[in-house]
Write a protein that holds these residues in place. Structure first.
Motif, PDB file in Angstrom:
ATOM      1  N   PRO A 159       0.826  -1.215   0.000  1.00 50.94           N
ATOM      2  CA  PRO A 159       0.000   0.000   0.000  1.00 50.94           C
ATOM      3  C   PRO A 159       0.856   1.259   0.000  1.00 50.94           C
ATOM      4  CG  PRO A 159      -0.067  -1.114   2.133  1.00 50.94           C
ATOM      5  CD  PRO A 159       0.613  -2.044   1.181  1.00 50.94           C
ATOM      6  N   GLY A 160       1.900   1.270   0.818  1.00 51.65           N
ATOM      7  CA  GLY A 160       2.765   2.456   0.893  1.00 51.65           C
ATOM      8  C   GLY A 160       4.005   2.242   0.060  1.00 51.65           C
ATOM      9  N   PRO A 161       5.142   2.719   0.555  1.00 53.65           N
ATOM     10  CA  PRO A 161       6.399   2.487  -0.149  1.00 53.65           C
ATOM     11  C   PRO A 161       6.879   1.049   0.045  1.00 53.65           C
ATOM     12  CG  PRO A 161       6.806   3.639   1.896  1.00 53.65           C
ATOM     13  CD  PRO A 161       5.309   3.535   1.765  1.00 53.65           C
ATOM     14  N   ARG A 162       7.792   0.609  -0.811  1.00 51.51           N
ATOM     15  CA  ARG A 162       8.514  -0.630  -0.546  1.00 51.51           C
ATOM     16  C   ARG A 162       9.994  -0.281  -0.459  1.00 51.51           C
ATOM     17  NH1 ARG A 162      10.064  -5.923  -4.176  1.00 51.51           N
ATOM     18  NH2 ARG A 162      11.333  -6.839  -2.511  1.00 51.51           N
ATOM     19  N   TRP A 163      10.548  -0.444   0.745  1.00 54.76           N
ATOM     20  CA  TRP A 163      11.935  -0.058   0.947  1.00 54.76           C
ATOM     21  C   TRP A 163      12.858  -1.123   0.378  1.00 54.76           C
ATOM     22  CZ3 TRP A 163      11.453   4.694   1.734  1.00 54.76           C
ATOM     23  CH2 TRP A 163      10.459   5.206   2.566  1.00 54.76           C
ATOM     24  N   GLY A 164      13.929  -0.663  -0.203  1.00 53.65           N
ATOM     25  CA  GLY A 164      14.908  -1.594  -0.754  1.00 53.65           C
ATOM     26  C   GLY A 164      16.264  -0.927  -0.823  1.00 53.65           C
ATOM     27  N   MET A 165      17.244  -1.686  -1.251  1.00 51.77           N
ATOM     28  CA  MET A 165      18.615  -1.191  -1.228  1.00 51.77           C
ATOM     29  C   MET A 165      19.378  -1.783  -2.406  1.00 51.77           C
ATOM     30  SD  MET A 165      21.321  -1.703   1.867  1.00 51.77           S
ATOM     31  CE  MET A 165      20.747  -0.456   2.994  1.00 51.77           C
ATOM     32  N   THR A 166      20.316  -1.015  -2.923  1.00 52.63           N
ATOM     33  CA  THR A 166      21.240  -1.577  -3.902  1.00 52.63           C
ATOM     34  C   THR A 166      22.665  -1.370  -3.391  1.00 52.63           C
ATOM     35  OG1 THR A 166      21.354   0.519  -5.080  1.00 52.63           O
ATOM     36  CG2 THR A 166      19.751  -1.090  -5.864  1.00 52.63           C
TER      37      THR A 166
END
Lengths: 968, 197, 446
Positions: A735-742
């Motif tokens: 529903p909101g953001p989806r946090w991720g990392m590279t």
């Protein structure tokens, strides 16, 4: 009321001694006496200052909660660090809150050791002695030794010295790079250490310069090096490194050339010769290298003629290139000659003024020459010195060769005054200890290079009863001179007032602003220089000791520098990136040597030189040059001796105890490569605590790489898409953001800064040698080194590994109580107070990034004050792991909501990302196509670790780009 | 015999559960509610809030900008009490602290477990009244919170009843958040890590 | 007629012989009791230390976050199988030879499951919160995760324990009545209370039979379910060497295998010391031997499947794990297991071996060792060499580990030793059913 007084009033701190699920004692809350709009309990305030853990002088901002500094970050406005901070800077907090920190002034009572004294009494002892000397006409018997203080503290001290007529102040830095200065005098007729513009070079040719570890300014040069080296829109610079030992810097090279120790000068000249022969350099440089014959050079250096020619070609064609020299094997008696040869290379390739920029000269140029240190030592030994004043950060007994016999010399001095705030080998010899405030508690300024002045300001009130060295000396000086405040040559009541007076012209009225920015930063006009071509002498360095022995490479370590950072248990437990060893020191020997001696890793060896003997466990390295042994500097077992951390060992592990006091013939600088040692097997064992079971990936493609050509191809045409893994389950909705990392593996240099930063941010405890050796370390983030190719010449890939926050996380379904669960923002949450400790998740995590609290870990007072109040301190028996700094995510969203806006890309930075000198880590919202992280996940170099398991990690790695040559 | 065994087993199981619950609720018990005598100065909320209608955030001014609601600085207290009731015994105590430039060692009343984070700020921003969580403060002579999980509540739950969870407990928070989301159409987070991190 | 191998015993002999087992014990018995109690003390001491100082007292680490506790847990659950198998399944199949052993086997089942039940607690990092796994309405509105095999365990094991307990007690009722008739004084009073007023009347017998049959058919599926569920603790995980559809039948068979071995280990000494040769005859031993042989062969087949699948899969990591197990640090454990579980039982092909108590006893002990190591080999080496080379590691048991594992055996034997002196360890009633009805004039006591 000034800020200092405010800090004395402490409001209740959430994290103090907090352990999940324990009975809470009733406690009292102390309100402020006077309200202070700047400091609200529960809201962090930031103070910018300058890191003084080494002379690089990076800018730091300190996060202050409830009057206590809980975290350090790089100052984004500061030109040297540009927001990054190395692991030593991160760990400075442990010096601030060190359990062994000196509690107040101390006076030695005969042989009984130190006894606490009042400031007045202690100062009086010193003042009386100084007065006696001055009135007795023996002011020259007063000596002042400080670390490199090129700011106003230095200025004040010099006035003080003049006022008392003492010997000129000695600034003592073990690594003073005098050979570079001397060489520049010879070649460019300028006694300075220039600014090396790595960022503008196409090819960097380094002769032993460990610029990713300790050389000059490791954060700044790691950053600029990555600007030139990492793969960006089809282009990437080349880095060739020459060193007998594969250091961390060498491991980052596209081509690492292993030469015989001390032959760098010869090799440089050979390369120059080849360039001239190929017509890539002006003929006039020919005579400089006339004496060199490639064939002979190849034999002596152990570098084949082809390699020499190849390097010459690469370097000669670079527009521009950059040649730098340093490190232990370029610190022999021929150091200056080597540096001259390197200067000639730069001159011949036309790099001077382009990548070698005089003008913005390094602060190192102001260090007192070693010759004067040696004189002082002689004077002390000769009984000429009757009062020795040692500033904080100087520990010559430990950091200078034992051949100098400094300890004995200091014992001959009737009055030794130390300003150390943590006991060390030198302050042990003092008669009076007047603890200086930690740099995080002090006023001051430091100029890492011309045009850049960083300001220090107190970020909190002193943890212990310590006073600024400046104030104490002013008081003592006036007492000695018999004048009262406001009169005489040193009238200033406090150093702070002197400083602010001196700043007035600099800040032009805007002191607040300057303090907020962290100093006054400007550019200086580049100074034009012309190279004088003269033949450089390429004779090998003279080495003391058994001619049949092995050359000792005593190298400064990334973790401890010269040893002044070794008090930190965080650093002791942050593994050395190459060996992955923690806590213990070791002697690195080549495989051949190991075979000859019949030793395996962990066997104790006696390392013998004319100066003495060290007993160290062996680390067997297939990469080390067979004619050398290497011992890291700075290892000390000072972190508060607790059996749980490490078995106390009183024996020295300091390679300085093996070195004679030899100086470089030309510059007079201290020679660190100066002795050959012999090894004997002791028969006992002291296994090293090595965290990484193996450096061989066993074909599992954990750390992946792609050839430069292929990378270019893909950058243009895009990568052939693999079909997505089939799944029976519907895609997860967010529903909101989806946090991720590279994480860009190509940018990572393996400096461990992220590891320590994470430890500081997330209250990760230290477990000690035994536990670490037995797979019980608690780091939420680890930095792995994977080696490929020939064992004696491997290509290394550094891989930061942390919780992958898998979309299909194996840890979640197996947890019987939902302690591990998926948040609606794509994080893999871990609820400590729900965890029962079945450890099922730990087994089922293919990456093994979940950590278990095997014991109730302690934070010895006052270290618990450093704990981040926004993060729960975990109780025994619970699982923990990387949360992607969820507390920072929450704070970021909160800030955004205050400003009635959505969270913007870059609002939220994780601790690891924030401190990374090469910006290898990018965090963001994967649903936002515009976010930096999302863009990178679409890169053709993107991949997931252990993708075939189908865990669908939220962390995407970018393949390392390798140059065909280097990766044999 | 079987009957007996059944009863025995059931009893044993129940006992075990009771013990566990006892341990757990004990381990979560916050600091004991403050007695009037416990506080250094007997501060009557009813007078300040009830009689004089002073806004909560006039004294607890950090609530809107910080995790903690904060306590008024001694200076602020004296702001009024230089004159107001300066002759009263309790106020004299206050004046003493102010004269000595010492903070007043208030005894903490509301205490969540260390693994729970409650930001006042967000709730003020959402427009909550302090009374929603802290009760009718305006009527309290001495503020004393009656908080924390109760063994009885767990047992009633066990018995299938659904008693209202006690104030400042998780169930109580969750109830309110759910209700807000359902009725007021808000986005009160129900993610564990929002409060447990 | 103590050594009544030849002539069949009479009803009277049955009562006497069985009740003789309840006579006041001798010194040997007490010596055993003391020894066992000592070990048990060590067990609790070690456990207390672990709760106080933390899980670190046990030798667990990354990657072996599970080790000897779960090994021993699965081992005991396995032991707990034979009992119900014998009493329920063989009852439904009307295998008459079961009668003289099923009482002991049932007791063993219950005690084994009780022992196993300790381990989830011992194993949990915060055992004082173990009740989080129970699904009960609480004021935090939190429920256990029903996707987690560990929660399935909670249900499977508690169900199994309660059913087998009830089954056991029901089976006891008529015998307790017999005890009541044979005993006097306070014992009599207790027994008559426990006998629930059993008269042996036809109606009672009719109801009794029906109830018993019902319970038997209830218990039967559990025998298969429990260990399947336990096996899913592993099969549901990703770990190479665990993630296999083979596990449920594999575990159940192994469980029965070890269960029968344990039955023999308990029955043979009783037979010897209490002179029960008349009731536990060579026929019984032969039968048991055959069962062990068969289950052993089936197990061997599963081992072959296991190796085959991981080789045939072509899955590199799977293979690497297998090769490491077979060759590296823990190879000795693997080969011990293969010998004990696959080779040793083969002697039972010979009838002479099957009927010789000594041989049977030795084989049974080997089987138990082998089965313990089977679980060890599934857990420790698989974890030690799984997906991620960085964390590969070797697990070393700590004193705490060993004391608790050994102590669990003490716990089990303490219960069993107590049982054989307090309750008839042979079913008087059913034994009587197996022998010809008595001639009138020799009737007494029935």
């Amino acid at each position: 009321m000034n800020r200092r007084d405010f800090f004395k009033i402490v409001t209740v701190s959430g994290a103090a001694a907090a352990t999940g699920g324990c009975q809470q004692a009733s406690e009292s809350i102390l309100p402020l006496v006077v309200p202070n709009e700047h400091l609200v309990p529960g809201v962090a305030s930031w103070f910018s200052t300058v890191c003084r853990e080494c002379p690089a002088g990076c800018g730091v901002i300190a996060r202050n909660r409830e009057g206590r500094v809980v975290k350090l970050e790089g100052n984004p406005d500061h030109p040297v660090s540009a927001g990054a901070l190395c692991l030593r800077g991160q760990a400075a907090l442990q010096g601030l809150y060190h359990p062994d920190r000196i509690t107040g002034p101390q006076v030695r009572e005969g042989s009984a050791g130190f006894k606490a004294a009042t400031w007045d009494a202690a100062s009086k002892t010193v003042a009386d002695k100084l007065a006696a000397l001055k009135n007795g006409g023996k002011s020259r018997a007063i000596a002042v030794v400080t670390q490199l203080e090129n700011g106003n503290l230095g200025g004040l001290l010099d006035r003080w010295v003049q006022a008392l007529g003492a010997r000129p102040r000695v600034t003592l830095e073990p690594f003073a790079y005098e050979s570079i200065r001397a060489a520049n005098r010879a070649t460019f007729n300028r006694d300075a250490i220039p600014y090396y513009a790595f960022e503008d070079a196409e090819v960097v040719l380094s002769f032993g310069a460990d610029f990713i570890e300790t050389w000059l300014s490791n954060v700044s040069y790691a950053r600029t090096f990555k600007r030139m080296h990492s793969f960006r829109d089809g282009r990437a610079g080349t880095f060739i490194h020459v060193e007998p030992r594969q250091s961390l810097t060498a491991a980052n090279a596209d081509e690492w050339v292993r030469n015989a120790p001390g032959t760098e000068g010869l090799l440089a000249l050979a390369i120059l010769r080849a360039m001239v022969d190929e017509g890539m350099a002006d003929r006039r440089f020919g005579e400089a290298a006339a004496s060199v014959d490639l064939k002979r050079a190849a034999d002596e250096t152990g570098v084949s003629v082809e390699t020499i020619k190849r390097i010459a070609k690469a370097f000669g064609h670079a527009k521009p290139g950059l040649a730098v020299g340093g490190g232990v094997s370029v610190s022999g008696t021929n150091a200056t000659q080597t540096q001259i040869a390197i200067n000639l290379l730069n001159a011949a390739a036309g790099n001077v003024g382009k990548t070698v920029r005089f003008g913005a000269d390094s602060a190192y140029g102001k260090v007192t020459p070693y010759a004067e240190v040696a004189n002082l030592a002689g004077a002390m030994a000769g009984g000429e010195i009757e009062a020795l004043i040692l500033g904080p950060g100087v520990n010559p007994v430990f950091t200078l060769p034992s051949g100098l016999k400094l300890a004995d010399a200091i014992r001959k001095v009737p009055l030794v005054v130390s300003f150390a705030n943590v006991p060390d080998q030198t302050s042990e010899l003092a008669h009076v200890v007047l603890p200086d405030t930690h740099w995080l508690e002090s006023w001051g300024d430091y100029s890492p290079r011309e045009g850049v002045v960083g300001f220090l300001q107190p970020t909190m009130s002193p943890v212990r009863d310590s006073r600024p060295m400046g104030d104490t000396l002013l008081r003592i000086g006036r007492a000695a001179l018999g004048v009262e405040e406001g009169k005489g040559p040193i009238p200033w009541p406090t150093f702070e007032q002197y400083l602010k007076g001196a700043w007035a012209p600099l800040v032009k009225g805007d002191l607040e602003g300057a303090l907020r920015r962290g100093g006054v930063f400007g550019d200086v006009a580049p100074a034009a220089v012309t190279a004088k071509v003269a033949a450089a002498d390429s004779t090998p360095p003279k080495l003391a000791g058994d001619a049949g022995g092995l050359t000792l490479l005593a190298y400064p370590s990334l973790r401890f520098y010269d040893g002044r950072s070794a008090v930190s248990s965080w650093l002791q437990e942050a593994p050395d990136s190459m060996t992955q060893a923690v806590w213990d020191a070791w002697v690195e020997i080549s495989t051949d040597t190991a075979k000859k001696l019949g030793v395996v890793q962990g066997d104790m060896l006696a390392v013998k030189s004319p100066q003495g003997t060290l007993e160290l466990p062996a680390y067997i390295s297939p990469t080390l040059h067979p004619s050398a042994v290497a011992i890291p500097m700075g290892h000390r077992y000072t972190p508060y001796q607790r059996p749980r951390y490490v078995a106390a060992d009183t024996k020295s592990v300091n390679p300085m105890d093996l070195l004679p006091a030899v100086a470089d013939a030309t510059s007079g600088g201290l020679a660190f490569m100066s002795v050959k040692v012999t090894l004997t097997k002791l028969g006992t064992r002291r296994p090293l605590a090595v965290l990484q079971a193996t450096h061989d990936q066993d074909h599992r493609e954990i750390a992946q790489h792609v050839d430069l050509g292929a990378a270019r191809e893909q950058a243009l045409r895009g990568r052939p898409a693999e079909e997505a893994h089939p799944t029976l389950y519907p895609d997860q909705k967010y529903p909101g953001p989806r946090w991720g990392m590279t994480i860009d593996v190509d940018a990572c240099v393996g400096c461990q800064a992220c590891v320590v930063s994470c430890q500081a941010e997330n209250n990760v405890p230290v477990v000690g040698k035994a536990s670490a050796a037995y797979g019980r370390q608690l780091h939420w983030m680890r930095l792995e080194r994977w080696a490929e190719g020939k064992p004696e010449h491997p290509a290394n890939i550094f891989l930061p590994m942390l919780c992958q926050h898998c979309e299909v996380a194996p840890c979640e379904p197996v947890c019987p109580v939902y302690a591990a669960y998926r948040t609606e923002e794509g994080l893999n949450g871990q609820v400590y107070n729900r965890c029962v400790g079945t450890r099922y998740c730990g087994n089922n995590c293919p990456y093994h990034v979940r950590r278990f609290n095997w014991f109730q870990y302690e934070f010895p007072a006052p270290l618990e004050v450093q704990l981040n109040p926004d993060v729960t301190v975990r109780q025994l028996g619970v699982m923990e792991k990387c949360t992607m700094c969820v507390q920072r995510i929450i704070a970021g969203k909160d800030r955004a909501r205050d400003e009635k806006r959505a969270v913007r890309d870059g609002d939220i930075q994780t601790a690891c990302q924030q401190t990374c000198p090469t910006q290898a880590i990018t965090f963001g919202n994967l649903k936002d196509e515009g976010s930096g992280a999302t863009k990178l996940t679409h890169s053709p170099r993107a991949y997931h670790v252990l993708e075939e398991i189908g865990t669908r990690p939220s962390i995407t790695y970018l393949r390392k780009v390798v140059r065909g040559g280097g990766h044999a | 015999m079987t009957a007996k065994a059944g009863v025995g087993a059931l009893g044993a199981a129940l006992l075990a559960v009771l013990v566990f619950l006892a341990i757990s609720s004990w381990s979560r018990q916050p600091a004991a509610a403050a007695k009037p005598s416990a506080q250094p100065i007997n501060f009557p909320h009813n007078v300040h809030v009830g009689t004089y209608k002073i806004d909560c955030q006039y004294c607890h001014s950090d609530a809107r900008r910080s995790e903690y609601a904060g306590l008024p600085s001694v200076e602020r207290c004296m702001g009024c009490h230089k004159i107001a009731g300066a002759d009263k015994a309790e106020i004299k105590k206050l004046a003493e602290y102010h004269a000595k430039k010492e903070p007043i060692p208030w005894v903490r009343v509301n205490k969540l477990p260390e693994f729970t984070y409650f930001p006042h700020k967000a709730h003020i921003r959402a427009g909550l009244k302090c009374q929603t969580c802290h009760g009718a403060v305006e009527t309290m002579t001495t503020y004393a919170a009656d908080t924390g999980p109760k063994l009885t509540v767990d047992l009633l739950n066990l018995a299938g009843l659904r008693p209202a969870p006690p104030p400042l407990t998780m169930g109580w928070c969750v109830d309110c958040h759910r209700e807000q989301n359902a009725t007021a159409g808000r986005h009160a987070p129900l993610d564990c890590v929002t409060c447990h991190h | 007629m103590s050594n009544g191998r030849t002539s069949t015993p009479s009803f009277a002999d049955v009562n006497r012989d069985v009740l003789r087992t309840l006579e006041p014990p001798g010194n040997l018995y007490f010596a055993w009791m003391c020894f066992v109690a000592l070990l048990l003390a060590g067990f609790f001491f070690a456990w207390a230390g672990q709760v106080w100082w933390g899980m670190g007292m046990a030798g667990k680490r990354v990657p072996q976050m599970w080790a000897m506790y779960i090994t021993t847990f699965v081992f005991w659950i396995g032991i707990g199988h034979a009992g119900t198998l014998i009493s329920a399944i063989l009852y439904l199949f009307r295998a008459r030879w079961r009668t003289s052993i099923y009482r002991g086997a049932e007791a063993m089942t219950i005690f084994a499951v009780m022992t196993a039940g300790l381990f989830p607690l011992i194993h949990a990092g915060r055992m004082w919160f173990a009740y989080f796994l129970l699904p009960y309405a609480n004021q935090r509105y939190l429920w256990p995760n029903f996707r987690s095999p560990l929660v399935w365990d909670v249900f499977a094991i508690s169900t199994y324990l309660s059913i087998s307990t009830v089954f056991f007690i029901v089976g006891l009722v008529p015998d307790i009545a017999a005890l009541r008739d044979a005993s006097t004084g306070w014992r009599r009073r207790i027994f008559s209370m426990l006998a629930l007023g059993w008269e042996g009347s036809d109606t009672q017998w009719r109801h009794y039979r029906r109830a018993y049959g019902l319970l038997a058919s209830l218990a039967t599926p559990l025998v298969l379910s429990v260990h399947s569920v336990v096996s899913w603790d592993f099969a549901m995980a990703l770990v190479p060497g665990w993630h296999s559809t083979l596990f449920a039948p594999f575990f159940v068979d192994g469980a029965i295998f070890s269960g029968f071995a344990m039955v023999l280990i308990l029955i043979l000494p009783m037979r010897h010391f209490f002179h029960l040769h008349a009731y536990v005859t060579e026929k019984h031993l032969d039968m048991m031997g055959k069962l062990i042989l068969v289950t052993g062969l089936v197990l061997t087949y599963f081992y072959i499947c296991e190796v085959f699948t991981s080789l045939y899969s072509g899955e590199h990591i799977e293979k690497a794990s297998l090769f490491w197990k077979v060759t590296a640090t823990y190879a000795w454990a693997l080969w011990t297991m293969y010998f004990c579980n696959c080779v040793a039982p083969l002697v039972l092909f010979w009838k002479r071996a099957r009927t010789s108590p000594v041989v049977l006893y030795v084989v049974s002990i080997l089987v138990l060792i082998g089965m313990w190591f089977e679980r060890f080999n599934i857990i420790v080496p698989s974890l030690g060499h799984d997906f991620y080379p960085y964390t590969w590691g070797i697990y070393y048991p700590s004193p705490t580990d060993s004391m608790i594992v050994i102590g669990s055996f003490a716990f089990f034997f303490l219960l069993f030793l107590g049982f054989i002196k307090l309750m008839p360890s042979l079913s008087i009633v059913e034994v009587k059913e197996t022998i010809p009805p008595p001639v009138r004039d020799r009737a007494h006591g029935h």
